[in-house]
Write an enzyme that holds these catalytic residues in place. Structure first.
Site, PDB file in Angstrom:
ATOM      1  N   ILE A 118      51.850  57.896  -2.728  1.00 53.90           N
ATOM      2  CA  ILE A 118      52.574  56.766  -3.515  1.00 53.90           C
ATOM      3  C   ILE A 118      54.020  57.123  -3.742  1.00 53.90           C
ATOM      4  CG2 ILE A 118      51.304  56.887  -5.623  1.00 53.90           C
ATOM      5  CD1 ILE A 118      51.483  53.976  -5.937  1.00 53.90           C
ATOM      6  N   GLU A 239      44.713  55.703 -13.051  1.00 56.37           N
ATOM      7  CA  GLU A 239      45.551  56.702 -12.781  1.00 56.37           C
ATOM      8  C   GLU A 239      45.323  57.602 -14.096  1.00 56.37           C
ATOM      9  OE1 GLU A 239      49.458  56.011 -11.604  1.00 56.37           O
ATOM     10  OE2 GLU A 239      48.988  54.303 -10.261  1.00 56.37           O
ATOM     11  N   ARG A 240      45.458  57.146 -15.380  1.00 57.32           N
ATOM     12  CA  ARG A 240      45.434  57.754 -16.551  1.00 57.32           C
ATOM     13  C   ARG A 240      43.991  58.497 -16.622  1.00 57.32           C
ATOM     14  NH1 ARG A 240      48.323  53.386 -20.371  1.00 57.32           N
ATOM     15  NH2 ARG A 240      50.680  54.283 -20.198  1.00 57.32           N
TER      16      ARG A 240
END
Length: 364
Positions: A118, A239-240
């Protein structure tokens, strides 16, 4: 962990111990993994484990992805960019892709035929994604893309890049869109330097350049242009969580290695005194968390007896990534990974102020 997740962890452990760890030195020197290892991970079913089976994935949940990530850390083999590929990019496609996009891209990602990245960060834009300068201008049935990206994990080998770009003249977030860019043989697309880093030398991180690159407008993720910023914010909690799981596993591995070293250490012809107290590390780690008001533990699985990271694998599989990862801002990574919720914001603030006062007193 349940029996199925245990089997996945055992498979991942064998893969990382036998096929990745022995190559880490070579990968660090060449600054990227061998391309074939992606295909091997796909053959074993270790890629895209939380993607539905109809799209070639494992049909599991985040717990199965976490089991693989934890074993990767425990094997000290962090070069293969699974977290980005399976834990992050796959879920952008799954959440916002059209049926055609999901049917084409996800099976190839699950098999290792496609490596995914990404592309957010730009030379002049870090976390302020509203200000990206890369532009995708509509021209008939295509977008013409111009711009550059940097610090892109998996960028050197990426066959699919989820690109953050401006598709409209609107300022700020309303002009941001996400576009899938298939890189193989793509005119105008090039890769720059494979960047040297302080750590994680074997994981490729590079620059990407787009010079009048043309991709179909059907590669847009989402129903309309301008949804990109919202999509990024919606996926950020997962994502975290990926980072938190890996961080907790790193903590456990550090404790394990420190205990192992202290128990075996000799100095001046005798066993070090630290070896006699090494066993207390588990108790001390437990106390440090209990002092915040909860009784979760930070300890290594093999040495200190408590497998804290495994608790994340028992999280409910239902709900969106956003709902399953909504914790207070003050939570430490180990608390996130264990599923506990400890708001340490006020305590950490007062602790920081006290530390500053103490430091100032010593320096005066």
């Amino acid at each position: 962990m349940d029996e199925e997740t245990d089997r996945i962890a055992e498979l991942a452990q064998s893969f990382f111990d036998k096929e990745c760890a022995p190559n880490e030195r070579k990968w660090a020197e060449q600054q990227h993994v061998d391309r074939e290892i992606w295909n091997r991970a796909g053959e074993l079913g270790l890629l895209c484990m939380s993607v539905p089976e109809q799209y070639g994935g494992g049909g599991g949940n985040f717990g199965h992805e976490a089991a693989v990530l934890i074993e990767q850390v425990r094997a000290l083999s962090g070069s293969l960019g699974l977290a980005v590929h399976s834990g992050i990019v796959a879920h952008y496609v799954l959440a916002y892709g059209t049926e055609e996009q999901k049917s084409v891209w996800l099976p190839k990602m699950a098999s290792g035929e496609m490596v995914a990245a990404i592309a957010m960060t730009e030379p002049g834009t870090g976390s302020d994604l509203q200000s990206v300068a890369t532009k995708a201008v509509a021209d008939g049935d295509e977008y013409v893309i111009n711009g550059s990206k940097t610090f892109i994990s998996n960028g050197l080998q990426a066959d699919l890049v989820v690109l953050v770009a401006k598709t409209g003249a609107e300022a700020g977030a309303s002009g941001v869109s996400l576009i899938g860019v298939e890189t193989n043989g793509l005119s105008g697309f090039s890769r720059g330097r494979n960047l040297e880093k302080i750590g994680m030398h074997g994981q490729d991180t590079c620059e990407l350049f787009f010079d009048d690159v043309r991709v179909p407008r059907s590669n847009l993720l989402g129903e309309t242009e301008g949804e990109g910023f919202i999509q990024l914010m919606q996926q950020l909690p997962q994502e975290r969580l990926v980072i938190a799981v890996a961080a907790a596993a790193v903590i456990e591995k550090c404790v394990e290695l420190a205990v192992e070293y202290s128990q075996d250490r000799e100095a001046f012809g005798a066993r070090s005194s630290t070896s006699r107290t090494a066993g207390s590390c588990s108790l001390n780690a437990t106390r440090s968390v209990r002092s915040r008001g909860r009784s979760s533990t930070i300890a290594s699985r093999s040495t200190c007896g408590a497998n804290s990271t495994s608790r994340v694998l028992r999280r409910p599989s239902s709900g969106s990534p956003t709902s399953s990862a909504r914790w207070p801002t003050g939570v430490c990574s180990s608390s996130v990974a264990t599923g506990t919720c400890v708001n340490t914001r006020s305590r950490s603030s007062s602790s920081t102020r006290g530390s500053r006062r103490s430091t100032a007193a010593r320096t005066r």
